[in-house]
Every structure is written in structure tokens, then in C-alpha cells.
Design a protein around this motif. Structure first.
Motif, PDB file in Angstrom:
ATOM      1  N   GLY A 216       5.894 -18.543  -1.602  1.00  0.00           N
ATOM      2  CA  GLY A 216       4.862 -19.148  -0.780  1.00  0.00           C
ATOM      3  C   GLY A 216       4.905 -18.756   0.677  1.00  0.00           C
ATOM      4  O   GLY A 216       4.026 -19.154   1.453  1.00  0.00           O
ATOM      5  N   SER A 217       5.895 -17.983   1.080  1.00  0.00           N
ATOM      6  CA  SER A 217       6.001 -17.562   2.476  1.00  0.00           C
ATOM      7  C   SER A 217       4.957 -16.498   2.798  1.00  0.00           C
ATOM      8  O   SER A 217       4.391 -15.855   1.911  1.00  0.00           O
ATOM      9  N   ILE A 218       4.723 -16.310   4.089  1.00  0.00           N
ATOM     10  CA  ILE A 218       3.782 -15.306   4.575  1.00  0.00           C
ATOM     11  C   ILE A 218       4.568 -14.199   5.257  1.00  0.00           C
ATOM     12  O   ILE A 218       5.269 -14.446   6.244  1.00  0.00           O
ATOM     13  N   LEU A 219       4.482 -12.990   4.745  1.00  0.00           N
ATOM     14  CA  LEU A 219       5.149 -11.850   5.361  1.00  0.00           C
ATOM     15  C   LEU A 219       4.255 -11.298   6.467  1.00  0.00           C
ATOM     16  O   LEU A 219       3.072 -11.028   6.244  1.00  0.00           O
ATOM     17  N   VAL A 220       4.812 -11.149   7.652  1.00  0.00           N
ATOM     18  CA  VAL A 220       4.025 -10.668   8.788  1.00  0.00           C
ATOM     19  C   VAL A 220       4.395  -9.219   9.082  1.00  0.00           C
ATOM     20  O   VAL A 220       5.526  -8.791   8.860  1.00  0.00           O
ATOM     21  N   TYR A 221       3.436  -8.463   9.554  1.00  0.00           N
ATOM     22  CA  TYR A 221       3.653  -7.064   9.919  1.00  0.00           C
ATOM     23  C   TYR A 221       3.123  -6.823  11.321  1.00  0.00           C
ATOM     24  O   TYR A 221       2.286  -7.564  11.831  1.00  0.00           O
ATOM     25  N   ARG A 222       3.628  -5.750  11.970  1.00  0.00           N
ATOM     26  CA  ARG A 222       3.294  -5.467  13.365  1.00  0.00           C
ATOM     27  C   ARG A 222       2.446  -4.213  13.536  1.00  0.00           C
ATOM     28  O   ARG A 222       1.839  -4.028  14.587  1.00  0.00           O
ATOM     29  N   ASP A 223       2.455  -3.329  12.569  1.00  0.00           N
ATOM     30  CA  ASP A 223       1.656  -2.113  12.680  1.00  0.00           C
ATOM     31  C   ASP A 223       1.241  -1.657  11.294  1.00  0.00           C
ATOM     32  O   ASP A 223       1.615  -2.251  10.274  1.00  0.00           O
ATOM     33  N   ARG A 224       0.476  -0.575  11.252  1.00  0.00           N
ATOM     34  CA  ARG A 224      -0.037  -0.084   9.971  1.00  0.00           C
ATOM     35  C   ARG A 224       1.072   0.445   9.075  1.00  0.00           C
ATOM     36  O   ARG A 224       0.975   0.370   7.844  1.00  0.00           O
ATOM     37  N   ILE A 225       2.129   0.974   9.686  1.00  0.00           N
ATOM     38  CA  ILE A 225       3.228   1.506   8.873  1.00  0.00           C
ATOM     39  C   ILE A 225       3.920   0.374   8.117  1.00  0.00           C
ATOM     40  O   ILE A 225       4.200   0.486   6.919  1.00  0.00           O
ATOM     41  N   GLU A 226       4.212  -0.722   8.799  1.00  0.00           N
ATOM     42  CA  GLU A 226       4.835  -1.859   8.128  1.00  0.00           C
ATOM     43  C   GLU A 226       3.904  -2.453   7.077  1.00  0.00           C
ATOM     44  O   GLU A 226       4.354  -2.856   6.000  1.00  0.00           O
ATOM     45  N   HIS A 227       2.617  -2.509   7.376  1.00  0.00           N
ATOM     46  CA  HIS A 227       1.666  -3.048   6.408  1.00  0.00           C
ATOM     47  C   HIS A 227       1.625  -2.191   5.150  1.00  0.00           C
ATOM     48  O   HIS A 227       1.595  -2.709   4.023  1.00  0.00           O
ATOM     49  N   ALA A 228       1.640  -0.877   5.327  1.00  0.00           N
ATOM     50  CA  ALA A 228       1.644   0.019   4.167  1.00  0.00           C
ATOM     51  C   ALA A 228       2.943  -0.107   3.376  1.00  0.00           C
ATOM     52  O   ALA A 228       2.938  -0.045   2.143  1.00  0.00           O
TER      53      ALA A 228
END
Length: 317
Positions: A216-228
Motif C-alpha cells: 500500500g505504500s507509494i514509491l516516489v521518483y525524482r526523474d525519468r530515469i528513476e521512473h523508468a
């Protein structure tokens, strides 16, 4: 002497402390510990209560058996498919040690009350030990703290969890003296879980995230590389299906804990551990995270250290 009640969890064992003992924001006093764990018999009894379920299993059929104490302190016997004996210190940091258990507890109090860790030279001086014995004791206590902290999970329903990577220099390798080690930190607003990793590949990261982050946690990302990286192998690993993935800009303050963690960890390592073996970095990270995640309750650190005794002897780096 107050009766010790075991509670094998990372939430602490407030029942073990004397009811009349005041809470000290700076740590745990020897007087408090002596009232509960001031003798070999009291420590053995507490160890048995913490480990009774695992020690009482029959080695043949794995059914629980009632254990009775023998004439030798710390040894219990039971009979099921066959007669067997159990030693309460086996597989713990106390195993095969001729050092008194009361001295072990005193050393653990020093570790709990220190903000930057205890060195081998300190124990060698305080207890009159040889350099080799002090090294083994320090490593076992550090390993015990790291294994306890390894059970921690972060996050929760609708809580943001961040992932960050750092390279720690100063590790001694076989040829290069200053090789760096890659560390992944999984953190929420107040707790940090550092894990030594080989690389940043999704096949390496995703299993660790699934084990350390609560559902149920939300993973956060800072840029497109982390999101990918978080979305890669979506069908194979199911990470994006198990956790929501959102940009870090929506959650202010998520990085405060990790910034403070790395700032103090580097200061501690530079002050007391200029060089370390690559395989031992996880010990120092676990020890530091154990204290850091309890920074608001320093008087609880020692009691968490004796709340549970995971297998230590034989666990390599």
C-alpha cells in the motif's frame, strides 16, 4: 530482582524494565540494567523466555516439547522422539564465549548509549581484553544490531517511500584500497533501511523493495530515469502493480531523513572507521541505522537489543 518479561519484537520490551525506573532521554543507565539483568541466572532466564519456542522444538519431528533446566546453568533438556539438550546461547552472539554474560550486557549498554559506535580499543581498555577478543565482541554485537534492524519495513498504506543510492568510499578490496560500495537506502519520512547492492538493475532492486516496503505504500521518483527503473519489468516483477508510483514533488520533506542519515553516517565513519573491509560495510550500516531509527527514543535502544536474538554465529558478511 524484577521479573523479566520477554517480548521478541522491535517495538521494545518495556515490561523488562523496572516499573519505577525513570526514562532517560540520553540512554540507559547501568543501574536500570542491573535491576533486571544483573546476574548470569537472570540473563539466562531472559534468553530462555525469548527463545523458548525455537529451542523447545523436537529435532526429529519438530513438535514442541517442554524443556526442563539441568544442573548446568544455561542448559535445558527435553524428551520426545529422543532425549536432547539445548543451550540458550547457541546461535546467538554469546555462543562459545567464555566471557561472562554480565560483561556482554555491559558492552551492549555501551553500544546502545554511544552515538557514534564503540571501537575495539575502547572495549580492550575498559574490560582488559586482548585485541583479538575485543574485535570479535565488537563484531558480534554490531552484527546482532544489524540483523535486528534487517527485519524492519518502512512505509504503509498511502505513505510515500523514497529510494536513493549512495557510493561509500573507504572499503578495502583485494587490490584497490579505496573501492566504493553501492548502497540503496529505502526510506520514509522518519526511518531508513540501507541495503548493500551489487548494481542498480531492476532484477536486483525489485525483490529488495518488495521485502522492505509495506503493501500500500507509494514509491516516489525524482526523474525519468528513476521512473523508468521502477516501471521496468512490470509484467515480470509486478512492482508497479503492487505499489503506486508518483513523483517526489508531491511529497515535501520525504528526503529529510535520508539526508541527515548520510551526513551523520559519513561523519561517524570518517571519525572512527577510516577503512573497512567491503564485506563488513553492512554491519556498520545496520548498527548506525539501528540507532538512527530510534533517535527519538534513545532510552529504548538497549531494550530493543535484548528483545530478540536472531542467529548470529555463522552468518557471514
Amino acid at each position: 530482582m524484577a521479573q523479566a518479561a520477554a517480548c521478541p519484537s522491535l517495538q521494545g520490551i518495556a515490561e523488562l524494565r523496572p516499573v519505577s525506573a525513570p526514562r532517560h532521554r540520553s540512554g540507559t543507565s547501568f543501574r536500570q540494567v542491573e535491576q533486571c539483568l544483573g546476574s548470569e541466572e537472570a540473563i539466562v532466564a531472559h534468553l530462555f523466555r525469548c527463545r523458548e519456542k525455537e529451542l523447545s522444538l523436537c529435532p526429529t519431528c519438530a513438535r514442541p516439547v517442554k524443556l526442563v533446566p539441568t544442573k548446568r546453568i544455561g542448559t535445558y533438556s527435553g524428551t520426545c522422539c529422543q532425549a536432547f539438550h539445548r543451550i540458550v546461547t547457541m546461535d546467538t552472539l554469546f555462543e562459545r564465549s567464555t566471557w561472562p554474560l554480565t560483561s556482554w550486557i555491559m558492552a551492549m549498554v555501551y553500544f546502545a548509549n554511544s552515538r557514534s559506535g564503540i571501537s575495539r580499543a575502547f572495549l580492550q581498555t575498559m574490560f582488559g581484553l586482548t585485541g583479538g577478543s575485543a574485535h570479535i565482541i565488537c563484531k558480534r554485537i554490531r552484527q546482532h544490531m544489524a540483523l535486528l534492524e534487517d527485519e524492519r519495513q518502512v512505509g504503509g498504506p498511502s505513505e510515500p517511500v523514497g529510494l536513493s543510492f549512495q557510493r561509500i568510499k573507504g572499503a578495502r578490496g583485494s587490490r584497490i584500497q579505496s573501492r566504493s560500495v553501492l548502497v540503496m537506502a529505502i526510506h520514509d519520512a522518519s526511518h531508513v533501511v540501507p541495503v548493500v547492492v551489487a548494481d542498480r538493475r531492476p532484477s536486483t532492486i525489485h525483490p529488495i523493495v518488495r521485502a522492505k516496503v509495506r503493501p500500500g505504500s507509494i514509491l516516489v521518483y525524482r526523474d525519468r530515469i528513476e521512473h523508468a527503473r521502477l516501471n521496468q519489468f512490470r509484467s515480470n516483477w509486478g512492482l508497479a502493480r503492487s505499489f503506486a508510483i508518483e513523483p517526489a514533488s508531491r511529497y515535501s520533506g520525504i528526503d529529510n531523513a535520508i539526508l541527515v542519515f548520510w551526513m551523520h553516517f559519513r561523519r561517524v565513519m570518517a571519525a572512527g572507521h577510516g577503512h573497512f573491509a567491503r564485506g563488513n560495510l553492512w554491519l556498520y550500516l545496520g548498527e548506525f541505522a539501528f540507532r538512527f531509527n530510534r533517535r527519538s527514543e534513545p532510552d529504548q535502544i538497549f531494550w530493543d537489543m535484548v528483545s530478540h536474538f536472531p542467529p548470529v554465529v555463522g552468518r557471514g558478511a
